[in-house]
Design a protein around this motif. Structure first.
Motif, PDB file in Angstrom:
ATOM      1  N   PRO A  71      23.412  48.341  -6.595  1.00  0.00           N
ATOM      2  CA  PRO A  71      23.036  46.920  -6.549  1.00  0.00           C
ATOM      3  C   PRO A  71      24.216  45.980  -6.789  1.00  0.00           C
ATOM      4  O   PRO A  71      24.257  44.891  -6.212  1.00  0.00           O
ATOM      5  N   CYS A  72      25.167  46.375  -7.610  1.00  0.00           N
ATOM      6  CA  CYS A  72      26.349  45.524  -7.832  1.00  0.00           C
ATOM      7  C   CYS A  72      27.186  45.415  -6.564  1.00  0.00           C
ATOM      8  O   CYS A  72      27.697  44.331  -6.233  1.00  0.00           O
ATOM      9  N   LEU A  73      27.330  46.514  -5.853  1.00  0.00           N
ATOM     10  CA  LEU A  73      28.082  46.483  -4.601  1.00  0.00           C
ATOM     11  C   LEU A  73      27.405  45.552  -3.597  1.00  0.00           C
ATOM     12  O   LEU A  73      28.065  44.743  -2.922  1.00  0.00           O
ATOM     13  N   GLU A  74      26.072  45.649  -3.512  1.00  0.00           N
ATOM     14  CA  GLU A  74      25.331  44.782  -2.597  1.00  0.00           C
ATOM     15  C   GLU A  74      25.446  43.320  -3.013  1.00  0.00           C
ATOM     16  O   GLU A  74      25.639  42.433  -2.169  1.00  0.00           O
ATOM     17  N   LEU A  75      25.359  43.063  -4.317  1.00  0.00           N
ATOM     18  CA  LEU A  75      25.449  41.682  -4.808  1.00  0.00           C
ATOM     19  C   LEU A  75      26.849  41.123  -4.608  1.00  0.00           C
ATOM     20  O   LEU A  75      27.013  39.929  -4.314  1.00  0.00           O
ATOM     21  N   SER A  76      27.865  41.963  -4.727  1.00  0.00           N
ATOM     22  CA  SER A  76      29.249  41.499  -4.592  1.00  0.00           C
ATOM     23  C   SER A  76      29.566  41.023  -3.179  1.00  0.00           C
ATOM     24  O   SER A  76      30.526  40.279  -2.969  1.00  0.00           O
ATOM     25  N   GLU A  77      28.757  41.452  -2.223  1.00  0.00           N
ATOM     26  CA  GLU A  77      28.976  41.044  -0.834  1.00  0.00           C
ATOM     27  C   GLU A  77      28.251  39.749  -0.491  1.00  0.00           C
ATOM     28  O   GLU A  77      28.318  39.291   0.652  1.00  0.00           O
ATOM     29  N   ARG A  78      27.563  39.167  -1.460  1.00  0.00           N
ATOM     30  CA  ARG A  78      26.842  37.909  -1.251  1.00  0.00           C
ATOM     31  C   ARG A  78      27.559  36.768  -1.963  1.00  0.00           C
ATOM     32  O   ARG A  78      28.430  36.985  -2.810  1.00  0.00           O
ATOM     33  N   VAL A  79      27.148  35.558  -1.632  1.00  0.00           N
ATOM     34  CA  VAL A  79      27.728  34.375  -2.279  1.00  0.00           C
ATOM     35  C   VAL A  79      27.267  34.322  -3.727  1.00  0.00           C
ATOM     36  O   VAL A  79      26.070  34.467  -4.023  1.00  0.00           O
ATOM     37  N   ILE A  80      28.192  34.136  -4.646  1.00  0.00           N
ATOM     38  CA  ILE A  80      27.859  34.011  -6.067  1.00  0.00           C
ATOM     39  C   ILE A  80      27.487  32.555  -6.333  1.00  0.00           C
ATOM     40  O   ILE A  80      28.352  31.672  -6.375  1.00  0.00           O
ATOM     41  N   ASP A  81      26.208  32.295  -6.472  1.00  0.00           N
ATOM     42  CA  ASP A  81      25.715  30.923  -6.631  1.00  0.00           C
ATOM     43  C   ASP A  81      24.684  30.894  -7.752  1.00  0.00           C
ATOM     44  O   ASP A  81      23.480  30.978  -7.509  1.00  0.00           O
ATOM     45  N   PRO A  82      25.116  30.781  -9.008  1.00  0.00           N
ATOM     46  CA  PRO A  82      24.182  30.850 -10.138  1.00  0.00           C
ATOM     47  C   PRO A  82      23.168  29.713 -10.165  1.00  0.00           C
ATOM     48  O   PRO A  82      22.046  29.897 -10.639  1.00  0.00           O
ATOM     49  N   THR A  83      23.541  28.541  -9.663  1.00  0.00           N
ATOM     50  CA  THR A  83      22.584  27.440  -9.614  1.00  0.00           C
ATOM     51  C   THR A  83      21.430  27.773  -8.680  1.00  0.00           C
ATOM     52  O   THR A  83      20.262  27.532  -8.995  1.00  0.00           O
ATOM     53  N   LEU A  84      21.764  28.340  -7.531  1.00  0.00           N
ATOM     54  CA  LEU A  84      20.734  28.776  -6.591  1.00  0.00           C
ATOM     55  C   LEU A  84      19.877  29.874  -7.207  1.00  0.00           C
ATOM     56  O   LEU A  84      18.654  29.891  -7.044  1.00  0.00           O
ATOM     57  N   TRP A  85      20.490  30.797  -7.940  1.00  0.00           N
ATOM     58  CA  TRP A  85      19.744  31.875  -8.594  1.00  0.00           C
ATOM     59  C   TRP A  85      18.733  31.308  -9.595  1.00  0.00           C
ATOM     60  O   TRP A  85      17.576  31.712  -9.610  1.00  0.00           O
ATOM     61  N   LEU A  86      19.185  30.390 -10.435  1.00  0.00           N
ATOM     62  CA  LEU A  86      18.297  29.824 -11.460  1.00  0.00           C
ATOM     63  C   LEU A  86      17.159  29.033 -10.822  1.00  0.00           C
ATOM     64  O   LEU A  86      16.025  29.052 -11.315  1.00  0.00           O
ATOM     65  N   THR A  87      17.459  28.336  -9.719  1.00  0.00           N
ATOM     66  CA  THR A  87      16.405  27.620  -8.987  1.00  0.00           C
ATOM     67  C   THR A  87      15.379  28.603  -8.444  1.00  0.00           C
ATOM     68  O   THR A  87      14.166  28.375  -8.531  1.00  0.00           O
ATOM     69  N   ALA A  88      15.852  29.716  -7.901  1.00  0.00           N
ATOM     70  CA  ALA A  88      14.945  30.734  -7.365  1.00  0.00           C
ATOM     71  C   ALA A  88      14.090  31.343  -8.473  1.00  0.00           C
ATOM     72  O   ALA A  88      12.906  31.642  -8.264  1.00  0.00           O
ATOM     73  N   MET A  89      14.653  31.528  -9.656  1.00  0.00           N
ATOM     74  CA  MET A  89      13.885  32.060 -10.785  1.00  0.00           C
ATOM     75  C   MET A  89      12.742  31.119 -11.148  1.00  0.00           C
ATOM     76  O   MET A  89      11.608  31.553 -11.406  1.00  0.00           O
TER      77      MET A  89
END
Length: 318
Positions: free
Chosen positions: A229-247
């Protein structure tokens, strides 16, 4: 769409569409009158709890679903070694229980069962920064003010209580407490340790000490579990604001699926955002649009039927 559902005697789908029309100001007087009658017929609680598959596959927002959620779930023990639980901040609070607030305690118990939430402590407070909030204590603490405690028969209050239970069920209390800055630092440092090819956009000086600490705390077993999962996540845009909004949107979806009243949910979201002034109008409307779009989706309408909270033609049981 409403005419199609009406001809099909699809009462629940018609109810959801009328709720949507009411929320965007497009409902006719006949729609509003039908909606008032239908809201009175809504089941109070789901017939059975949500399953883990329903939560993860249907209710967790697509942006949170996938490698991000797997990484955060697997990293919980590690994160707890770095970000320890807080002490309870509200000194003047009354523990909610069968003696102090029996009806509220029973409602919380039912919501906990429906959503699958783990252990928590709930407290009544006379005043606070909000009418309901969560603190990342051990176990988590839920604080409830008098406006919600005195209105638990109202669908708006049930939606807010359901959303808090969803917050705990999805283990969002720690990412929410960390905020976008610390969440990005932790994820970036973790990816640096697990994925040798990952390069963060953050200054190396901000991450080196944290990455070194993570590296020391990571067990061989956890490192192996995090690898994919870390490898898959590392290939995506790191956007914590978007993550928190999605949560937050995941919590909205779970709360809607349990509370069942779209009109109350939208009313609550708009009121909350307006009161907080935390986001601009565009962000507020985006969150509402996300929930409206999910509400009329086939997967949500089907889930309502499975949970037993869907409206059926009068005279029939759900």
């Amino acid at each position: 769409l409403l005419r199609v559902f009406t001809r099909q005697r699809a009462d629940d789908a018609s109810f959801v569409v009328r709720s949507l029309l009411r929320s965007i100001g497009e409902a006719t007087e006949e729609d509003r009158e039908t909606l008032r009658r239908d809201r009175a017929r809504l089941p109070q609680m789901p017939r059975r709890p949500l399953t883990s598959d329903e939560i993860e596959r249907i209710l967790v927002h697509p942006t949170e679903r996938g490698p991000l959620r797997r990484v955060l779930d697997l990293s919980q023990p590690l994160m707890r070694r770095i970000y320890e639980p807080l002490s309870r901040s509200a000194a003047r609070a009354t523990r909610i229980g069968s003696r102090t607030a029996p009806q509220l305690a029973e409602l919380l118990r039912q919501l906990q069962k429906s959503i699958g939430t783990g252990a928590y402590h709930a407290w009544l407070v006379e005043q606070g920064k909000q009418q309901i909030w969560v603190e990342d204590t051990a176990p988590p603490s839920i604080y409830i003010g008098p406006q919600i405690a005195g209105a638990i028969d109202r669908p708006e209050a049930r939606f807010r209580l359901s959303r808090v239970m969803a917050h705990l069920r999805l283990a969002h209390q720690l990412p929410g407490r960390m905020g976008a800055v610390d969440l990005e630092r932790f994820i970036s440092a973790l990816l640096m340790v697990v994925c040798s090819s990952f390069r963060s956009e953050l200054p190396t000086a901000e991450l080196d000490a944290l990455a070194e600490r993570i590296d020391k705390l990571l067990t061989r077993k956890l490192r192996a579990q995090l690898d994919s999962p870390c490898l898959e996540l590392s290939e995506r845009v790191i956007d914590p604001t978007l993550w928190l909004t999605a949560m937050t949107q995941s919590e909205d979806r779970i709360a809607l699926s349990v509370a069942g009243d779209l009109q109350a949910a939208i009313h609550m979201l708009v009121d909350e955002q307006r009161a907080r002034h935390a986001r601009g109008t565009e962000d507020r409307n985006a969150r509402v649009r996300q929930l409206l779009a999910f509400a009329v989706s086939d997967e949500h309408l089907t889930l309502r039927m499975r949970l037993g909270i869907a409206l059926t033609p009068e005279g029939q049981r759900s």
